[in-house]
Design an enzyme around this catalytic site. Sequence first.
Site, PDB file in Angstrom:
ATOM      1  N   ARG A   1      -3.567 -13.725  -9.427  1.00 56.69           N
ATOM      2  CA  ARG A   1      -2.568 -12.807  -9.048  1.00 56.69           C
ATOM      3  C   ARG A   1      -2.246 -13.477  -7.573  1.00 56.69           C
ATOM      4  NH1 ARG A   1      -2.533  -6.453  -9.288  1.00 56.69           N
ATOM      5  NH2 ARG A   1      -3.723  -6.894  -7.157  1.00 56.69           N
TER       6      ARG A   1
ATOM      7  N   LYS B   1       2.539  -9.770  -5.125  1.00 58.61           N
ATOM      8  CA  LYS B   1       2.168  -8.964  -4.100  1.00 58.61           C
ATOM      9  C   LYS B   1       2.623  -9.407  -2.696  1.00 58.61           C
ATOM     10  CE  LYS B   1      -1.717  -5.619  -3.890  1.00 58.61           C
ATOM     11  NZ  LYS B   1      -1.163  -4.391  -4.729  1.00 58.61           N
TER      12      LYS B   1
ATOM     13  N   GLU C   1       8.077   1.444 -11.325  1.00 58.86           N
ATOM     14  CA  GLU C   1       7.154   1.786 -10.876  1.00 58.86           C
ATOM     15  C   GLU C   1       7.277   2.402  -9.306  1.00 58.86           C
ATOM     16  OE1 GLU C   1       4.250  -1.366  -9.266  1.00 58.86           O
ATOM     17  OE2 GLU C   1       5.912  -2.887  -9.306  1.00 58.86           O
TER      18      GLU C   1
HETATM   19  C1  LIG Z   1      -1.141  -3.565  -5.487  1.00 52.78           C
HETATM   20  C2  LIG Z   1      -0.117  -2.776  -6.390  1.00 52.78           C
HETATM   21  C3  LIG Z   1      -0.153  -2.229  -7.713  1.00 52.78           C
HETATM   22  C4  LIG Z   1      -1.604  -1.808  -7.941  1.00 52.78           C
HETATM   23  O1  LIG Z   1      -2.198  -2.864  -8.341  1.00 52.78           O
HETATM   24  P1  LIG Z   1      -3.871  -2.848  -8.857  1.00 52.78           P
HETATM   25  O2  LIG Z   1      -4.210  -4.262  -9.292  1.00 52.78           O
HETATM   26  O3  LIG Z   1      -4.138  -1.896  -9.839  1.00 52.78           O
HETATM   27  O4  LIG Z   1      -4.477  -2.457  -7.492  1.00 52.78           O
HETATM   28  C5  LIG Z   1       0.990  -1.676  -7.992  1.00 52.78           C
HETATM   29  N1  LIG Z   1       2.127  -1.859  -7.720  1.00 52.78           N
HETATM   30  C6  LIG Z   1       2.255  -2.526  -6.405  1.00 52.78           C
HETATM   31  C7  LIG Z   1       3.556  -2.668  -6.148  1.00 52.78           C
HETATM   32  C8  LIG Z   1       1.426  -3.217  -5.874  1.00 52.78           C
HETATM   33  O5  LIG Z   1       1.515  -3.853  -4.776  1.00 52.78           O
END
Ligand SMILES: *Cc1c(COP(=O)(O)O)cnc(C)c1O
Length: 340
Positions: A82, A184, A220
């Site tokens: 990722r 991210k 989300e």
């Molecule tokens: C990091 C993150 C998540 C959660 O991801 P995980 O891999 O489960 O920790 C969800 N949404 C956003 C916007 C994020 O930055």
Amino acid sequence: MEKKNIDWGSLGFNYIATDKRYVSNFKNGAWDEGALIDDPTITMTECAGVLQYSQSVFEGLKAYTTEDGSIVCFRPDLNASRMADSARRLEMPPFPEDRFVEAVKQVVAANEAWVPPYGSGATLYIRPFMFGSDAVIGVKPATEYQFRILVTPVGPYFKGGAKPISIKIADYDRAAPRGTGHIKAGLNYAMSLHAIVEAHKQGFAENLYPDSATRTKVEETGGANIIFIKGNKFVTVGSPTILPSITRRSLEYVAEKYLGLEVEERDVPLTELPEFDEAGLCGTAAVISPVGKITNGDQEICFPSGMEKMGPTIQKLYDTLTGIQMGRIEAPEGWICKIK
Ligand SMILES: *Cc1c(COP(=O)(O)O)cnc(C)c1O
């Protein structure tokens, strides 16, 4: 090895500098061999790409002690891939995925004294990140980068039980169609800060963002994916503008293979919210935070699971995934990465 003298159970989610961090620099088109270093500070030009145009991406995962005393982390290969995807989207050179996993292992092992003991509820939070480090004034990608991993011990996410939270449909947008919602990057968080400060003032724990194009579908929150239970169905959001949460993807597998639920990853219209039995937010930090209520303008959607405790199906998902992580339940092949 003697553990640090810390009251693990009362730690919060705050940065504490530990003994070692991993650093590798990208220069003249290549990553150097990387090293564990002591210095928690960074010195760079005032004109660095990260400081001027926010060229940075990051990851988050945890290391912890399992029931048998091993130190492990959870699916770091997915964080590696990722982060490489995030880097490519911001024109940064991806850090090699196999080296990412190796670096995570090295930096956790070097900070073994900071890994909280089994049963404390605390974990060692691992934060890999990468940023443009050389001078950029005209708008273009940097040519030099630093990849770095810091680790810091963090306390149990839920102190005294997981109480359901109350969230609101955000007044702002998070991710444009064809934008950067799926990576991210710090930039997605910078622009969410105003919205979260306002939501907190209004008494909500989080903002649930609708899709920016139509504002009719659930996406989300600022830092977690959302999951729903409807009868025997486990429903998650399928959208190209949400971050592909590793926790959510793992829960989909657990729901189907361990709990026999029917898994649906699809559009979730806001109008469907009142039909769900349970809801939760999922991410590395909390695994699952139950949601008791969603406020959309003057409409309040209260889930039948209530405001006192997790709904029964989300509780099962939570217990199963945390059981797998802690070594109490057999894990699918490749999910647990042993460090020591
Ligand atoms: C990091 C993150 C998540 C959660 O991801 P995980 O891999 O489960 O920790 C969800 N949404 C956003 C916007 C994020 O930055």
